[in-house]
Design an enzyme around this catalytic site. Structure first.
Site, PDB file in Angstrom:
ATOM      1  N   CYS A 152      40.606  18.443  47.310  1.00 28.68           N
ATOM      2  CA  CYS A 152      39.615  18.169  47.965  1.00 28.68           C
ATOM      3  C   CYS A 152      39.956  16.899  47.116  1.00 28.68           C
ATOM      4  CB  CYS A 152      38.622  18.901  47.118  1.00 28.68           C
ATOM      5  SG  CYS A 152      36.295  18.159  48.422  1.00 28.68           S
ATOM      6  N   HIS A 174      38.414  24.894  48.102  1.00 24.80           N
ATOM      7  CA  HIS A 174      37.620  25.843  47.168  1.00 24.80           C
ATOM      8  C   HIS A 174      38.026  26.862  46.704  1.00 24.80           C
ATOM      9  CE1 HIS A 174      36.436  21.659  46.090  1.00 24.80           C
ATOM     10  NE2 HIS A 174      35.503  21.220  46.442  1.00 24.80           N
TER      11      HIS A 174
END
Length: 535
Positions: free
Chosen positions: A355, A480
């Protein structure tokens, strides 16, 4: 393993768990109580009116809530949805935070502006609570921080302000491992108004280790002084595998196996049967629960590296998510991590960017709208040929797919980010996600300029994500939860150099920990009195 003790059934109603301090054990206690109620066949839901945390989860209704409430939903056997945590604050600086209402980012506010906004936020809290009351029999509410923070009493929506508004009873929990537990409990009670004191039905002492007989005189004193019962003393539970609400582990090193020395420039094959993994503890690190599976893995020597510390020798460096990518990039450079990464890659080490960590690995991070701080742009670390522009609209998706590694192992995870990434490096994606999990591609890490990142994936009904460097040393993705799926975890550890990496079933470990927690609460709490306090 579920205990064979008789199952006690909580009545219909609400009970709020407040703490004398942050990290007193409120989140864990609510999770355990939810699991006990679920065992008893009760329709139970957790609830946290306001949460301040950088660990979050994507809900079934496409929003975002605190990670602790998602864990509590697992304990309760229900889907995580936005009503479980209607107000989420994600700090972007020491004085400001992104304000998320009913799962959607509304604005960035400093502390004073948010104080003025609280009446609006409280309406969202009460809306969610009313919906939960209609759908569930029992609600366990988690407070935030401590109700003794007298400077925050005005317009409080997180602790006694909520309890008074809905007229629910409260139990106070304190962490004896910190020391001063009797001062914490009596001092907290003394800071409350008369009506708030009357609302407190009793105390729970958490994380006790030692001889219970030596504690009893203190418990007797506490009950005599306050007139409130001690509802139980919960022992210190080592080795629980539960998602943290926000804080990094107390230990500088968690779940480490073996010794490590030197610096992170010593990349290459894993030493013996252990893979050395290092993660910089960024000031605005988000979703560090991504690495809980690694911390629990028996063949991973895992280190968080805090500011000012020398990175130990590593086979794999992971750049984590961040709520302030530009600020954390500046931190990395100030700490010398740019040089550390250069040496690490030169010697054959592997790097994963997740991310915000992925965004840092590119050529530029631009924030023209001031989403995470002052508008502007900064140079990235430059290891991958792409650039990121932060956007006002947040991508929130639960996703499934497969890694672009040998065997194409399956994974399941989630996306939470504000940014669009474009560039040639994305023609070699790190992950291929099921197209059904995504919408219009907003915020996706797809190039969109030369079409190369879409070819075979489009034919399979997939969309590409992230980038895998040409030399195979850098793996970057917006997803994630990479290590939570056993096959994906084993494949990534194998890619990083751990031969014959065994899979680790993190969800199964979490379930076992929730059952162990519930068994412990059943054995050490007076559930008749505790459940009798529910109103």
């Amino acid at each position: 393993m579920q205990s064979d003790q008789p199952i006690k059934k909580p009545p219909r109603g609400t009970l709020m768990i407040q703490g004398t301090t942050s990290d007193a054990g409120k989140s864990t206690l609510v999770a355990g109580l939810c699991r006990l109620a679920r065992r008893a066949g009760v329709r139970v839901a957790p609830f946290k009116p306001q949460n301040m945390a950088l660990n979050s989860a994507v809900t079934v209704d496409g929003g975002e809530i605190g990670r602790a409430q998602a864990l509590q939903a697992v304990a309760a056997g229900i889907d995580a949805h936005t009503d479980l945590n209607p107000v989420l604050l994600k700090p972007t600086s020491d004085r400001g935070a992104q304000v998320i209402i009913h799962g959607k980012a509304r604005m960035n506010l400093d502390a004073r502006a948010y104080h003025d906004y609280k009446p609006v936020a409280f309406e969202a809290v009460l809306e969610s609570y009313r919906r939960l009351q209609a759908a569930y029999d029992t609600i366990f509410v988690e407070g935030a921080g401590s109700p003794a923070e007298v400077n925050l009493r005005e317009r409080d929506i997180a602790n006694m302000g909520f309890a008074e508004a809905v007229d629910c009873p409260v139990v106070l929990v304190a962490d004896i491992d910190r020391g001063g537990v009797f001062a914490h409990l009596t001092g907290t009670l003394a800071c409350l108004s008369a009506s708030e004191q009357a609302r407190v039905r009793g105390f729970i002492i958490n994380r006790f280790r030692g001889d219970p007989g030596l504690l009893k005189p203190g418990l007797d004193w506490l009950e005599a002084r306050t007139g409130k019962p001690v509802l139980g003393v919960v022992p210190y539970l080592h080795g629980l595998t539960l998602d943290a609400e926000d804080m990094l582990p107390r230990e500088l090193r968690a779940g480490a196996v073996g010794a490590a020395g030197g610096d992170a420039s010593a990349g290459g094959a894993a030493q013996g049967d252990v893979l050395r993994v290092v993660v910089p503890a960024l000031p605005h690190i988000s979703n560090h629960t991504d690495f809980d599976a690694l911390r629990a893995h028996p063949r991973v020597d895992f280190h968080y590296v805090r500011a000012g510390a020398q990175p130990p020798a590593a086979d794999l460096i992971i750049l984590p998510g961040s709520k302030n990518v530009q600020g954390d990039l500046a931190f990395l450079r100030a700490q010398g991590w740019d040089a550390v990464l250069k040496r690490h890659l030169r010697y054959g080490g592997r790097v994963i960017g997740v991310c915000g960590g992925m965004q840092m690995l590119g050529r530029e991070v631009a924030d023209p709208h001031g989403v995470e701080g002052p508008p502007g742009s900064v140079a990235g670390l430059g290891w991958l040929d792409f650039s990121t522009t932060l956007t006002r609209e947040k991508t929130l998706k639960n996703v499934t797919g497969r890694l672009a590694l040998p065997g194409a192992p399956a994974l399941a995870g989630y996306e939470i980010h504000m940014g669009e990434t474009q560039g040639p490096a994305l023609a070699s994606p790190a992950v291929r996600l099921a197209a059904a999990d995504g919408g219009d591609g907003r915020g996706d890490s797809s190039d969109g300029r030369d079409g190369r990142s879409h070819g075979d994936s489009a034919e399979r009904g997939e969309r590409p994500d992230g980038a895998l460097s040409a030399d195979g040393q850098i793996f970057a993705t917006y997803v994630h939860g990479l290590f939570d799926t056993p096959a994906a975890c084993a494949a990534l550890l194998g890619w990083a150099g751990l031969a014959d990496a065994p899979p680790l079933d993190y969800p199964a470990l979490r379930e076992a920990s929730l059952d162990r927690l519930a068994d412990t609460l059943a054995a050490h709490l007076d559930l008749d009195r505790l459940f009798g306090a529910i109103g």
